[in-house]
Motif scaffolding. Structure first.
Motif, PDB file in Angstrom:
ATOM      1  N   MET A 122     -60.916  23.626   3.735  1.00 48.93           N
ATOM      2  CA  MET A 122     -61.758  23.294   2.595  1.00 48.93           C
ATOM      3  C   MET A 122     -62.705  22.144   2.932  1.00 48.93           C
ATOM      4  O   MET A 122     -63.874  22.144   2.526  1.00 48.93           O
ATOM      5  CB  MET A 122     -60.882  22.958   1.388  1.00 48.93           C
ATOM      6  CG  MET A 122     -60.099  24.165   0.866  1.00 48.93           C
ATOM      7  SD  MET A 122     -58.872  23.734  -0.394  1.00 48.93           S
ATOM      8  CE  MET A 122     -59.931  23.336  -1.779  1.00 48.93           C
ATOM      9  N   GLN A 123     -62.215  21.172   3.683  1.00 50.68           N
ATOM     10  CA  GLN A 123     -63.070  20.058   4.094  1.00 50.68           C
ATOM     11  C   GLN A 123     -64.159  20.526   5.057  1.00 50.68           C
ATOM     12  O   GLN A 123     -65.295  20.038   4.998  1.00 50.68           O
ATOM     13  CB  GLN A 123     -62.219  18.953   4.723  1.00 50.68           C
ATOM     14  CG  GLN A 123     -61.359  18.219   3.705  1.00 50.68           C
ATOM     15  CD  GLN A 123     -60.357  17.271   4.334  1.00 50.68           C
ATOM     16  OE1 GLN A 123     -59.833  17.543   5.418  1.00 50.68           O
ATOM     17  NE2 GLN A 123     -60.084  16.166   3.655  1.00 50.68           N
ATOM     18  N   ALA A 124     -63.831  21.481   5.914  1.00 47.15           N
ATOM     19  CA  ALA A 124     -64.840  22.035   6.822  1.00 47.15           C
ATOM     20  C   ALA A 124     -65.896  22.826   6.046  1.00 47.15           C
ATOM     21  O   ALA A 124     -67.080  22.805   6.392  1.00 47.15           O
ATOM     22  CB  ALA A 124     -64.177  22.921   7.874  1.00 47.15           C
ATOM     23  N   ASN A 125     -65.464  23.520   4.999  1.00 44.87           N
ATOM     24  CA  ASN A 125     -66.409  24.260   4.152  1.00 44.87           C
ATOM     25  C   ASN A 125     -67.351  23.331   3.400  1.00 44.87           C
ATOM     26  O   ASN A 125     -68.486  23.709   3.094  1.00 44.87           O
ATOM     27  CB  ASN A 125     -65.650  25.102   3.120  1.00 44.87           C
ATOM     28  CG  ASN A 125     -64.938  26.294   3.714  1.00 44.87           C
ATOM     29  OD1 ASN A 125     -65.223  26.707   4.839  1.00 44.87           O
ATOM     30  ND2 ASN A 125     -64.001  26.868   2.954  1.00 44.87           N
ATOM     31  N   ASN A 126     -66.854  22.124   3.066  1.00 43.01           N
ATOM     32  CA  ASN A 126     -67.584  21.248   2.153  1.00 43.01           C
ATOM     33  C   ASN A 126     -67.629  19.809   2.679  1.00 43.01           C
ATOM     34  O   ASN A 126     -67.040  18.905   2.087  1.00 43.01           O
ATOM     35  CB  ASN A 126     -66.912  21.292   0.778  1.00 43.01           C
ATOM     36  CG  ASN A 126     -67.704  20.552  -0.269  1.00 43.01           C
ATOM     37  OD1 ASN A 126     -68.891  20.296  -0.109  1.00 43.01           O
ATOM     38  ND2 ASN A 126     -67.039  20.181  -1.352  1.00 43.01           N
ATOM     39  N   PRO A 127     -68.318  19.576   3.790  1.00 44.53           N
ATOM     40  CA  PRO A 127     -68.431  18.209   4.300  1.00 44.53           C
ATOM     41  C   PRO A 127     -69.329  17.360   3.407  1.00 44.53           C
ATOM     42  O   PRO A 127     -70.048  17.885   2.555  1.00 44.53           O
ATOM     43  CB  PRO A 127     -69.060  18.408   5.683  1.00 44.53           C
ATOM     44  CG  PRO A 127     -69.851  19.672   5.539  1.00 44.53           C
ATOM     45  CD  PRO A 127     -69.055  20.543   4.608  1.00 44.53           C
ATOM     46  N   SER A 128     -69.297  16.062   3.607  1.00 42.67           N
ATOM     47  CA  SER A 128     -70.164  15.167   2.847  1.00 42.67           C
ATOM     48  C   SER A 128     -71.615  15.352   3.299  1.00 42.67           C
ATOM     49  O   SER A 128     -71.897  16.045   4.285  1.00 42.67           O
ATOM     50  CB  SER A 128     -69.739  13.716   3.049  1.00 42.67           C
ATOM     51  OG  SER A 128     -70.037  13.310   4.381  1.00 42.67           O
ATOM     52  N   ALA A 129     -72.527  14.730   2.581  1.00 40.59           N
ATOM     53  CA  ALA A 129     -73.947  14.869   2.915  1.00 40.59           C
ATOM     54  C   ALA A 129     -74.251  14.379   4.324  1.00 40.59           C
ATOM     55  O   ALA A 129     -75.180  14.874   4.977  1.00 40.59           O
ATOM     56  CB  ALA A 129     -74.787  14.098   1.900  1.00 40.59           C
ATOM     57  N   SER A 130     -73.463  13.425   4.812  1.00 41.07           N
ATOM     58  CA  SER A 130     -73.676  12.890   6.156  1.00 41.07           C
ATOM     59  C   SER A 130     -72.992  13.724   7.228  1.00 41.07           C
ATOM     60  O   SER A 130     -73.127  13.460   8.421  1.00 41.07           O
ATOM     61  CB  SER A 130     -73.162  11.449   6.236  1.00 41.07           C
ATOM     62  OG  SER A 130     -71.755  11.416   6.066  1.00 41.07           O
ATOM     63  N   GLY A 131     -72.203  14.736   6.784  1.00 41.47           N
ATOM     64  CA  GLY A 131     -71.494  15.578   7.722  1.00 41.47           C
ATOM     65  C   GLY A 131     -70.079  15.131   8.005  1.00 41.47           C
ATOM     66  O   GLY A 131     -69.354  15.801   8.749  1.00 41.47           O
ATOM     67  N   SER A 132     -69.663  14.018   7.419  1.00 40.39           N
ATOM     68  CA  SER A 132     -68.306  13.521   7.618  1.00 40.39           C
ATOM     69  C   SER A 132     -67.328  14.232   6.687  1.00 40.39           C
ATOM     70  O   SER A 132     -67.737  14.998   5.800  1.00 40.39           O
ATOM     71  CB  SER A 132     -68.250  12.012   7.369  1.00 40.39           C
ATOM     72  OG  SER A 132     -68.630  11.709   6.037  1.00 40.39           O
ATOM     73  N   VAL A 133     -66.039  13.989   6.857  1.00 41.20           N
ATOM     74  CA  VAL A 133     -65.019  14.623   6.032  1.00 41.20           C
ATOM     75  C   VAL A 133     -65.083  14.061   4.618  1.00 41.20           C
ATOM     76  O   VAL A 133     -65.052  12.846   4.413  1.00 41.20           O
ATOM     77  CB  VAL A 133     -63.616  14.385   6.635  1.00 41.20           C
ATOM     78  CG1 VAL A 133     -62.541  14.919   5.697  1.00 41.20           C
ATOM     79  CG2 VAL A 133     -63.512  15.059   7.994  1.00 41.20           C
ATOM     80  N   ARG A 134     -65.190  14.953   3.646  1.00 35.03           N
ATOM     81  CA  ARG A 134     -65.250  14.518   2.246  1.00 35.03           C
ATOM     82  C   ARG A 134     -63.848  14.136   1.784  1.00 35.03           C
ATOM     83  O   ARG A 134     -62.867  14.808   2.098  1.00 35.03           O
ATOM     84  CB  ARG A 134     -65.807  15.650   1.370  1.00 35.03           C
ATOM     85  CG  ARG A 134     -66.207  15.203  -0.030  1.00 35.03           C
ATOM     86  CD  ARG A 134     -66.712  16.389  -0.846  1.00 35.03           C
ATOM     87  NE  ARG A 134     -67.945  16.949  -0.324  1.00 35.03           N
ATOM     88  CZ  ARG A 134     -69.164  16.522  -0.646  1.00 35.03           C
ATOM     89  NH1 ARG A 134     -69.304  15.504  -1.484  1.00 35.03           N
ATOM     90  NH2 ARG A 134     -70.245  17.117  -0.144  1.00 35.03           N
TER      91      ARG A 134
END
Length: 231
Positions: A122-134
């Motif tokens: 799920m984190q890979a599907n939806n990273p933060s805007a900077s590309g880091s782990v949300r």
């Protein structure tokens, strides 16, 4: 209905959705959405919903029937998806033509039926805007974030019915002890923005789209706090 994905799975029946939109919006709190994405089950517990009716101006259905909106005019339990600010949004039709519930936000749900690395997927599907782990608590904190984390796409599910082998909602015995009732978000002025059709599981208020208990919000003025056993 398709065969169950595991023997004790309990997909919500169509009759669950065939009820008043506000009641459905309340009853969906605590239910778990399960989606089989790329061969692996991902899940999220619903913590925030919004009810919509044909007869009020905030709904898509109030703009009239179109082929794109056909799911809103069919029986309870049809899936209506659309793009909001470029992201996918998930709705379930309720009782009565044009009435539905928007799944506004959720919290990641992990159990023995989910993939062992479901949270990481799920984190890979939806990273933060900077590309880091949300952060986990923000992973599904909004209607488009939820769909992105679960891998739900408009072309795949708009106008469809639930399929226990791929997508369904389930009662796993979770129920809020208190819920918050307040106004919906993003409704333009003059389109019934005052209606108290947004429902939040009080225990997850900080994780929803916008915390209704944030500083400056007054009970009985901006929101109402209700015990679920009294509803």
């Amino acid at each position: 209905m398709s065969a169950l994905p595991w023997p004790d799975a309990q997909p919500l029946p169509d009759s669950f959705f065939d009820r008043d939109a506000q009641l459905l919006a309340r009853e969906l709190l605590g239910k778990v959405i399960r989606h089989c994405h790329q061969g692996h089950w991902l899940a999220a517990r619903i913590i925030e919903t919004e009810a919509y009716y044909l007869a009020e101006k905030g709904s898509h259905a109030s703009l009239g029937y179109t082929e794109k909106r056909r799911a809103l005019f069919q029986g309870g339990g049809h899936i209506y998806m659309y793009y909001a600010r470029g992201g996918d949004s998930l709705n379930f039709s309720a009782h009565g033509p044009g009435n539905a519930v928007l799944i506004k936000s959720a919290a990641p749900w992990l159990d023995r039926h989910c993939a062992p690395d479901a949270l990481q997927r799920m984190q890979a599907n939806n990273p933060s805007a900077s590309g880091s782990v949300r952060a986990t608590e923000r992973l599904c904190a909004g209607q488009t974030l939820l769909c992105k984390a679960l891998g739900l796409k408009v072309p795949d599910w708009d106008g469809q019915r639930f399929d226990p082998q791929r997508l369904f909602a389930e009662d796993v015995g979770e129920r809020p002890t208190q819920l918050i009732q307040t106004t919906r978000l993003g409704i333009p002025d003059g389109r019934d923005e005052h209606l108290l059709y947004r429902f939040v599981d009080a225990a997850y208020a900080r994780q929803c789209t916008r915390n209704p208990l944030r500083r400056g919000q007054l009970e009985h003025h901006h929101y109402h706090l209700r015990n679920t056993e009294e509803l």
